[in-house]
Design a protein around this motif. Sequence first.
Motif, PDB file in Angstrom:
ATOM      1  N   GLY A 157       0.804  -1.227   0.000  1.00  0.00           N
ATOM      2  CA  GLY A 157       0.000   0.000   0.000  1.00  0.00           C
ATOM      3  C   GLY A 157       0.830   1.266   0.000  1.00  0.00           C
ATOM      4  O   GLY A 157       0.444   2.271   0.615  1.00  0.00           O
ATOM      5  N   VAL A 158       2.002   1.234  -0.702  1.00  0.00           N
ATOM      6  CA  VAL A 158       2.863   2.419  -0.782  1.00  0.00           C
ATOM      7  C   VAL A 158       2.107   3.538  -1.490  1.00  0.00           C
ATOM      8  O   VAL A 158       1.455   3.324  -2.514  1.00  0.00           O
ATOM      9  CB  VAL A 158       4.176   2.085  -1.533  1.00  0.00           C
ATOM     10  N   LYS A 159       2.188   4.743  -0.924  1.00  0.00           N
ATOM     11  CA  LYS A 159       1.459   5.884  -1.472  1.00  0.00           C
ATOM     12  C   LYS A 159       1.871   6.145  -2.922  1.00  0.00           C
ATOM     13  O   LYS A 159       3.051   6.156  -3.261  1.00  0.00           O
ATOM     14  CB  LYS A 159       1.729   7.135  -0.619  1.00  0.00           C
ATOM     15  N   GLY A 160       0.880   6.376  -3.764  1.00  0.00           N
ATOM     16  CA  GLY A 160       1.132   6.678  -5.174  1.00  0.00           C
ATOM     17  C   GLY A 160       1.182   5.456  -6.068  1.00  0.00           C
ATOM     18  O   GLY A 160       1.170   5.580  -7.295  1.00  0.00           O
ATOM     19  N   VAL A 161       1.255   4.250  -5.476  1.00  0.00           N
ATOM     20  CA  VAL A 161       1.286   3.018  -6.277  1.00  0.00           C
ATOM     21  C   VAL A 161      -0.156   2.544  -6.505  1.00  0.00           C
ATOM     22  O   VAL A 161      -0.905   2.325  -5.549  1.00  0.00           O
ATOM     23  CB  VAL A 161       2.107   1.907  -5.575  1.00  0.00           C
ATOM     24  N   LYS A 162      -0.542   2.394  -7.758  1.00  0.00           N
ATOM     25  CA  LYS A 162      -1.917   2.016  -8.096  1.00  0.00           C
ATOM     26  C   LYS A 162      -1.926   0.725  -8.913  1.00  0.00           C
ATOM     27  O   LYS A 162      -1.038   0.505  -9.739  1.00  0.00           O
ATOM     28  CB  LYS A 162      -2.594   3.126  -8.926  1.00  0.00           C
ATOM     29  N   PRO A 163      -2.937  -0.111  -8.706  1.00  0.00           N
ATOM     30  CA  PRO A 163      -3.067  -1.305  -9.548  1.00  0.00           C
ATOM     31  C   PRO A 163      -3.563  -0.928 -10.945  1.00  0.00           C
ATOM     32  O   PRO A 163      -4.053   0.178 -11.166  1.00  0.00           O
ATOM     33  CB  PRO A 163      -4.115  -2.148  -8.809  1.00  0.00           C
ATOM     34  N   GLU A 164      -3.452  -1.859 -11.878  1.00  0.00           N
ATOM     35  CA  GLU A 164      -3.936  -1.638 -13.244  1.00  0.00           C
ATOM     36  C   GLU A 164      -5.384  -2.138 -13.320  1.00  0.00           C
ATOM     37  O   GLU A 164      -5.662  -3.253 -13.767  1.00  0.00           O
ATOM     38  CB  GLU A 164      -3.025  -2.366 -14.234  1.00  0.00           C
ATOM     39  N   TYR A 165      -6.307  -1.271 -12.857  1.00  0.00           N
ATOM     40  CA  TYR A 165      -7.722  -1.644 -12.795  1.00  0.00           C
ATOM     41  C   TYR A 165      -8.268  -2.043 -14.167  1.00  0.00           C
ATOM     42  O   TYR A 165      -9.100  -2.945 -14.282  1.00  0.00           O
ATOM     43  CB  TYR A 165      -8.559  -0.484 -12.265  1.00  0.00           C
ATOM     44  N   ASP A 166      -7.821  -1.338 -15.224  1.00  0.00           N
ATOM     45  CA  ASP A 166      -8.395  -1.546 -16.554  1.00  0.00           C
ATOM     46  C   ASP A 166      -8.145  -2.957 -17.074  1.00  0.00           C
ATOM     47  O   ASP A 166      -8.939  -3.483 -17.862  1.00  0.00           O
ATOM     48  CB  ASP A 166      -7.845  -0.515 -17.546  1.00  0.00           C
ATOM     49  N   LYS A 167      -7.051  -3.609 -16.620  1.00  0.00           N
ATOM     50  CA  LYS A 167      -6.770  -4.977 -17.076  1.00  0.00           C
ATOM     51  C   LYS A 167      -7.865  -5.938 -16.590  1.00  0.00           C
ATOM     52  O   LYS A 167      -8.320  -6.805 -17.337  1.00  0.00           O
ATOM     53  CB  LYS A 167      -5.403  -5.441 -16.548  1.00  0.00           C
TER      54      LYS A 167
END
Length: 695
Positions: free
Chosen positions: A558-568
Motif C-alpha cells: 500500500g505504498v502511497k502513489g502506487v496504483k493497480p492496473e484496474y483496466d486490465k
Amino acid sequence: MFSQLSIFYGLSFLIAVLAFAFAAYLYLWVKKQRTTNAKIIEVSALIKAGANTFMKREYKILAVFAAVAAVLIFLFLPSPIWTGSALDNLAMALSYLAGTILSAIAGKIGIMVATLANSRAAEGAQHGIKPAFLIGFRGGAVMGLLVVGCSLFGVAAVLMIVGDSSILLGFSFGASSLALFAKAGGGIFTKTADVSADLTGKVELGIPEDDPRNPAVIADNVGDNVGDVAGMGADLFDSNVAAMTSALVIAQSLSGGIYDNVSMVFCYAILGLLASVIGIATARIGRHGNPTRALNSSTYVTTAVFLVLTALATLICRGFSWRIWGASAVGLLVGVIIGITTDYFTDDTKPIVHKVARASGTGPAFTILSGMSYGFISALPAMAGIAVSALVAYQLCAPMGDGYAIFGISMAAVGMLSIVGMIISNDAYGPIVDNARGLAEMGGLGEETIRTADELDSAGNTVKAVTKGFSIGAAGLTVISLLGAFMSEANVALEAAGKPLITGFDIMSPTVFFGVLIGAAIPAVFSAMLILGVDKNAQRMVAEIHRQFNSIKGLREGVKGVKPEYDKCIDIATSGSLRELIPAGLMTIIATVIVGFIGGPLAIGGFLLGNIVSGLLLALLMSNAGGLWDNSKKYIEAGAEGGKGSPAHKAAVIGDTVGDPFKDTAGPSINTQITVVSLVSSLLASVFVAFSFFG
C-alpha cells in the motif's frame, strides 16, 4: 366497448408520461446532492467509464443478433412471407425491434442514474442512514419508473397501431431475447469480478472487501451496475411485457368484438404503475430507521393502494368482472407472501442466516451444505404459492366460460407484477448502496460511515433476494399463461391444417413425455454454461491479480502513489462475459426448435411444462441460497462468530463466492430463459404444426 378501450389507451400513455416526468424529477434530485471527496469522484468516474464501455460493446453484439433475428422474423413470422401477408411480417419484425430497443434504453438510463447515485450515497452516509437511504432508493426508483413506463407505453402503442395481440408476441420476444443476453452477460461480468476480488483479497491476503490495492475492486463495482441494474432492469421489463402480452393474447381471443377484457388488462397495468408512483413518493426512513423495514413498508403500501384502486375500477367500469379482480388480487398477495418467505431465509436478522454463520465456524464444507439445504427448503413455499395462485385463479374464472380459466391465471401474473415499479426500485437500490459502501472505504470516509453503508448494503442484499423471488414467481405464472397462449396459437394452425385441436397435454403420451424430459434438462444445462463462464473468467482474473501483486512494487504494502492496473481486470471481465453470453441463450432457442421439429406441438407442450417446473425450482434454489450465503458473510463481518478474519469468516467468504454466480448470474437468468422458450414456441407454433417428424 371500443370507446372504453380508447380511453384506456389514452390513460396508458398519460400515466407512462407521468412516470417519466417523476423519474426525471428524481434524477435531478439525486444529481443535486453534493459530492466533494476527490478520491470518490475519481473512482466513481472509473466505474461509470467501465460500465459504459461494457454496455457499448455488449449492445453492439446484441444489435447484430437483433438485426439477424428481425430479418428471420420478417421472412417467416407469423407465416412465411411467400404464403402470407408481407405487412403482417413487417409489423412482427418492427414490433420485435421495438421491444429490444425499449429494453436497451431502460437499461442504459438505469446505468446512468446508478453511477451518478453511488458517490452521492457514499457521502450521504457521513450524515447518517436517512440521507444515504433516500439517495440510493430514489436512484433505484428512476430505473423502476422508466422500466414500467416503457413497457406500458410500448405494449399500448403496438396494440393500438396493429390491433392484433399476436404481433405483441414479437414485441415481447424482443424484450425477452435482449433481457436473456443482457442478464447473462452482465451476470457473468459482475460475478467474475466479485468472486476474484473476494478470493484474492479476503481469503488470500486478508485485506478489506473494497481495498483500493485490489486490482479487481473497480471491476467488481462496475459489475454491480451492468449485472444488477441493467441486467435486472431488462429482466423485469421482459417479465412485465410478457405478463401483459399473454393476458392480452387470451383476452382478445375471448373478446368476440367486445373489448372489456382487453380494457381490464390495461386498466390494471395503469393502476399498478400509479400505485408504484405513490409508493415511491411516500417512501421514508427515520434518522435511525431500519432500511429493510422501510423498503418492505413501501412495497406493502404500494400493494394496498393497487388493491383499492383496482377494486374501485372494477366497481365503476362496465364489463369488469370481480372474479378476474379476485385472480389478480390473489396473484399480488401470493407475490408478497413469496417475498416474506424469501426474507425469512435470507435476512441477517433471521435464524436461518445465523445457523449458516454458525456452521461456517467448522469449515467451508458445512457452509455449502447448510446453505444448499436451506436453499432447497426455501423453494417449497414459493413453488406452493405459485401453484396455489394458479389453482385459485383457474377455479375463480373457470365458471365464466371457455378460455377464462387460463385468462384468470394470466391476470394473476399481471397482478403479481402490478407493483413491478416498486420491485425494480428496491432491486436497483441494492447495487447503488453496494457501490456506495466500496466508495466510502476507498474514499477514507471512516469506520462509522462504512458501518452505515454496510447496514444499507445488507438491506439491499435482503431486498434483492425478495425481489428475485417475486420476479421468479411472476415468471412462473406468466409462462403458465404463455402455455395457454401457445395452445391458442397452435390450435389456429391445427384448425387451418384440418388436424385435431389440442385440449391439454397428457404426460402418458410418449411425445409429450419426450418434451417434458428434454425441457426439464435445459435450465440445468443453461445454468451450468453461465456458471462455467464465471468460473473460467474468474480463474483468468485471479491470475491477473496475482501477477499485479507480484510484479507491481509497493502494491501489496500500500505504498502511497502506487496504483493497480484496474483496466486490465475490467477488460478480462468484459471480453470474457461477451464471449460467453451468446452460447447459453442460443442453446435454449435451438433446443426449443429441435424439439418442435421432432415432436410437433404436443412435444413442445411437454417441453414447456418440464422447463417451467425445473427452471422455477433451480431459480429459487440458487437465488435464495446465494442471498443466504452473502448475508451470512455480512453477519459474521458485523462481529458474529469471531468476526472478520476468523475461520468462520473465511469459510463464509467461500460460501459467498459459490453463491455469487448462483444468485446474480444463473438464478435470475433462468426465469428469462423460460419466458424466451415460451415465446419462441408461440411464435413458431404454425411452423411446428406444418413440419414435424412425429407431431
